[in-house]
Design an enzyme around this catalytic site. Structure first.
Site, PDB file in Angstrom:
ATOM      1  N   CYS A  91       0.842  -1.199   0.000  1.00 41.81           N
ATOM      2  CA  CYS A  91       0.000   0.000   0.000  1.00 41.81           C
ATOM      3  C   CYS A  91       0.878   1.249   0.000  1.00 41.81           C
ATOM      4  O   CYS A  91       1.812   1.367   0.800  1.00 41.81           O
ATOM      5  CB  CYS A  91      -0.913   0.004   1.216  1.00 41.81           C
ATOM      6  N   CYS A 127       0.531   6.224   7.090  1.00 43.28           N
ATOM      7  CA  CYS A 127      -0.745   5.839   7.714  1.00 43.28           C
ATOM      8  C   CYS A 127      -0.506   4.935   8.909  1.00 43.28           C
ATOM      9  O   CYS A 127       0.369   4.071   8.889  1.00 43.28           O
ATOM     10  CB  CYS A 127      -1.617   5.139   6.674  1.00 43.28           C
ATOM     11  N   CYS A 173      -2.026   0.247   9.505  1.00 44.97           N
ATOM     12  CA  CYS A 173      -1.323  -1.038   9.467  1.00 44.97           C
ATOM     13  C   CYS A 173       0.045  -0.872  10.109  1.00 44.97           C
ATOM     14  O   CYS A 173       0.646   0.196  10.048  1.00 44.97           O
ATOM     15  CB  CYS A 173      -1.147  -1.525   8.031  1.00 44.97           C
ATOM     16  N   CYS A 199      -6.415   2.472  -0.186  1.00 47.25           N
ATOM     17  CA  CYS A 199      -6.242   1.557   0.946  1.00 47.25           C
ATOM     18  C   CYS A 199      -6.323   0.101   0.497  1.00 47.25           C
ATOM     19  O   CYS A 199      -7.232  -0.284  -0.239  1.00 47.25           O
ATOM     20  CB  CYS A 199      -7.318   1.843   1.997  1.00 47.25           C
ATOM     21  N   GLN A 214     -17.312  -9.195  13.843  1.00 48.14           N
ATOM     22  CA  GLN A 214     -15.998  -9.693  13.456  1.00 48.14           C
ATOM     23  C   GLN A 214     -15.496  -8.907  12.256  1.00 48.14           C
ATOM     24  O   GLN A 214     -16.256  -8.493  11.394  1.00 48.14           O
ATOM     25  CB  GLN A 214     -16.056 -11.184  13.137  1.00 48.14           C
ATOM     26  N   GLU A 217     -25.478 -11.691  27.100  1.00 52.20           N
ATOM     27  CA  GLU A 217     -24.727 -10.525  26.632  1.00 52.20           C
ATOM     28  C   GLU A 217     -25.056  -9.339  27.526  1.00 52.20           C
ATOM     29  O   GLU A 217     -26.209  -9.163  27.927  1.00 52.20           O
ATOM     30  CB  GLU A 217     -25.089 -10.233  25.172  1.00 52.20           C
ATOM     31  N   ASP A 273     -16.630 -15.540  24.154  1.00 50.27           N
ATOM     32  CA  ASP A 273     -15.890 -14.601  23.299  1.00 50.27           C
ATOM     33  C   ASP A 273     -15.821 -13.260  24.026  1.00 50.27           C
ATOM     34  O   ASP A 273     -16.487 -12.293  23.665  1.00 50.27           O
ATOM     35  CB  ASP A 273     -16.607 -14.462  21.953  1.00 50.27           C
ATOM     36  N   CYS A 295      -9.299 -12.315  21.741  1.00 48.37           N
ATOM     37  CA  CYS A 295      -8.575 -11.291  20.997  1.00 48.37           C
ATOM     38  C   CYS A 295      -7.356 -10.803  21.775  1.00 48.37           C
ATOM     39  O   CYS A 295      -6.761  -9.787  21.413  1.00 48.37           O
ATOM     40  CB  CYS A 295      -9.498 -10.116  20.669  1.00 48.37           C
TER      41      CYS A 295
END
Length: 407
Positions: free
Chosen positions: A58, A64, A67, A141, A241, A288, A336, A362
């Site tokens: 990119c 940027c 990433c 992008c 997700q 939840e 999760d 995560c």
């Protein structure tokens, strides 16, 4: 200007030299020169590049901040993310099989939060520069899904009409079955004239739904998400997700882990990412903390066909985890949690002797802590699968199964 050897990558993806000194956009084994600024090296020049260094795909990468690892080969990034998990587990004396790494393709991210700001000549939108509040425009992008890219001119229009030059907007966008689902935060107070303007922008840019600081301004089409055979309309800005392919990979692993379960509890269920597909073959109880999300899940189930019963409960699992007597009616669970993990709920699962658990995480650090507790109470850890939805980032996601050892 001094010379340094990069020894390893830190959790944010920066190279680390002796000191420690942090060197952005470097790789282990590289010899570099740079000027120390506190604990960070500036004006870095690569003297001896790593064989894992590649040309970033990119053109925005160097400026940027969206990433962190485009300068590293895919093979290196996969090895490094496996190593991050292995290191986290080893800190708790856990050895586990680490399965193959699934990495989402370029241009597959279906949700993102952009910054948008008014300027002297108009407006600009994009990601923040690395370590800065400066906004970098990203017309080419390589991260975002092509159908998400129309958010850029919309975000600029939103900044022109909805904020001052001193206050940037946070524009969250999700790709839904109905089109762009946009939630804006940090703008002017929502009054009558602004409502009219925002409705016009939604029409102009063909937005499915537009929300302003939590309030839905206009819904032109239902911003639905498909979870199995169910269609769900999440509340504005709800968790999803990051890629459709990553979600499918997590779900496939979860279904395999819970293959023999006859009654399942889904903890931190969100809008039904796992609960609704799992209900194709077993009843599910979904829990939840966000009431709007659990109500969206329930509505999706009620309008779906061919699913087993799905019951729902709005409950803060950090303050009020399900207790053993409540867990006794289930023989399988999927959990999760957010990055903090689920220490209190995991303790109750272990006390309940729940036979099998699919843990989606995560954060390898909190996952390793929770895994250690489960294993201390007689659970066996299955293979750990790395699901790299956040391509070119330092973010690491995984899914692993735990089975109660009854021997």
């Amino acid at each position: 200007m001094t010379t340094h050897q990069i020894n390893r990558l830190g959790h944010q993806g920066d190279g680390i030299a002796e000191g420690p000194l942090f060197a952005p956009l470097t790789l282990p084994g590289e010899e570099i020169t740079g000027t120390p600024d506190g604990q960070t090296l500036r004006d870095i020049r690569i003297v001896t590049p790593s064989p894992d260094r590649v040309a970033p795909p990119c053109r925005h990468f160097k400026s940027c901040g969206g990433c962190q690892l485009q300068h590293a080969s895919d093979d290196f990034t996969a090895r490094w993310k496996r190593q991050v998990i292995e290191t986290a587990l080893a800190a708790h004396d856990i050895s586990a099989e680490i399965g193959p790494v699934y990495t989402s393709l370029p241009n597959s991210r279906r949700r993102a939060t952009l910054a948008a700001r008014r300027t002297k000549k108009g407006a600009m939108a994009g990601f923040h520069a690395r370590g800065s509040d400066t906004i970098i425009e990203i017309p080419d992008c390589r991260l975002l899904h092509p159908e998400l890219m129309p958010i850029l001119p919309l975000a600029e229009d939103l900044a022109l009409d909805g904020t001052s030059r001193k206050a940037p907007l946070a524009v969250s966008v999700t790709l839904s079955l109905g089109g762009l689902d946009v939630a804006v935060h940090g703008g002017k107070p929502l009054d009558g004239p602004l409502r009219i303007t925002l409705a016009g922008l939604a029409q102009k840019h063909d937005v499915a739904r537009l929300a302003w600081d939590g309030e839905v301004v206009v819904t032109r089409r239902p911003p639905q998400q498909g979870f199995g055979s169910a269609l769900v309309t999440p509340p504005p800005g709800a968790f999803l997700q990051a890629t459709a392919e990553g979600e499918a990979a997590l779900l496939a692993e979860t279904e395999m882990i819970l293959n023999d379960a006859t009654r399942i509890v889904d903890l931190f269920a969100g809008c039904g990412t796992f609960a609704l597909p799992l209900a194709r073959r077993a009843p599910v109880h979904a829990v939840e903390g966000d009431r709007a999300m659990i109500e969206a899940l329930d509505a999706g189930w009620r309008h779906a066909q061919g699913l087993k019963p799905v019951t729902t409960e709005a409950r803060d699992l950090f303050r009020r985890p399900l207790l053993p007597d409540e867990l006794a009616r289930f023989d399988g669970a999927v959990i999760d949690p957010p990055r903090a993990g689920a220490e209190a709920q995991i303790a109750e699962i272990a006390r309940a002797r729940l036979p099998r658990l699919a843990y989606v995480s995560c954060n390898p650090l909190s996952f390793a802590r929770d895994a250690r507790h489960l294993m201390s109470q007689g659970y066996l850890i299955g293979p750990v699968r790395v699901i790299d939805q956040f391509r070119w980032s330092a973010h690491v996601e995984l899914v692993a199964g735990f089975t109660l050892n009854t021997e």
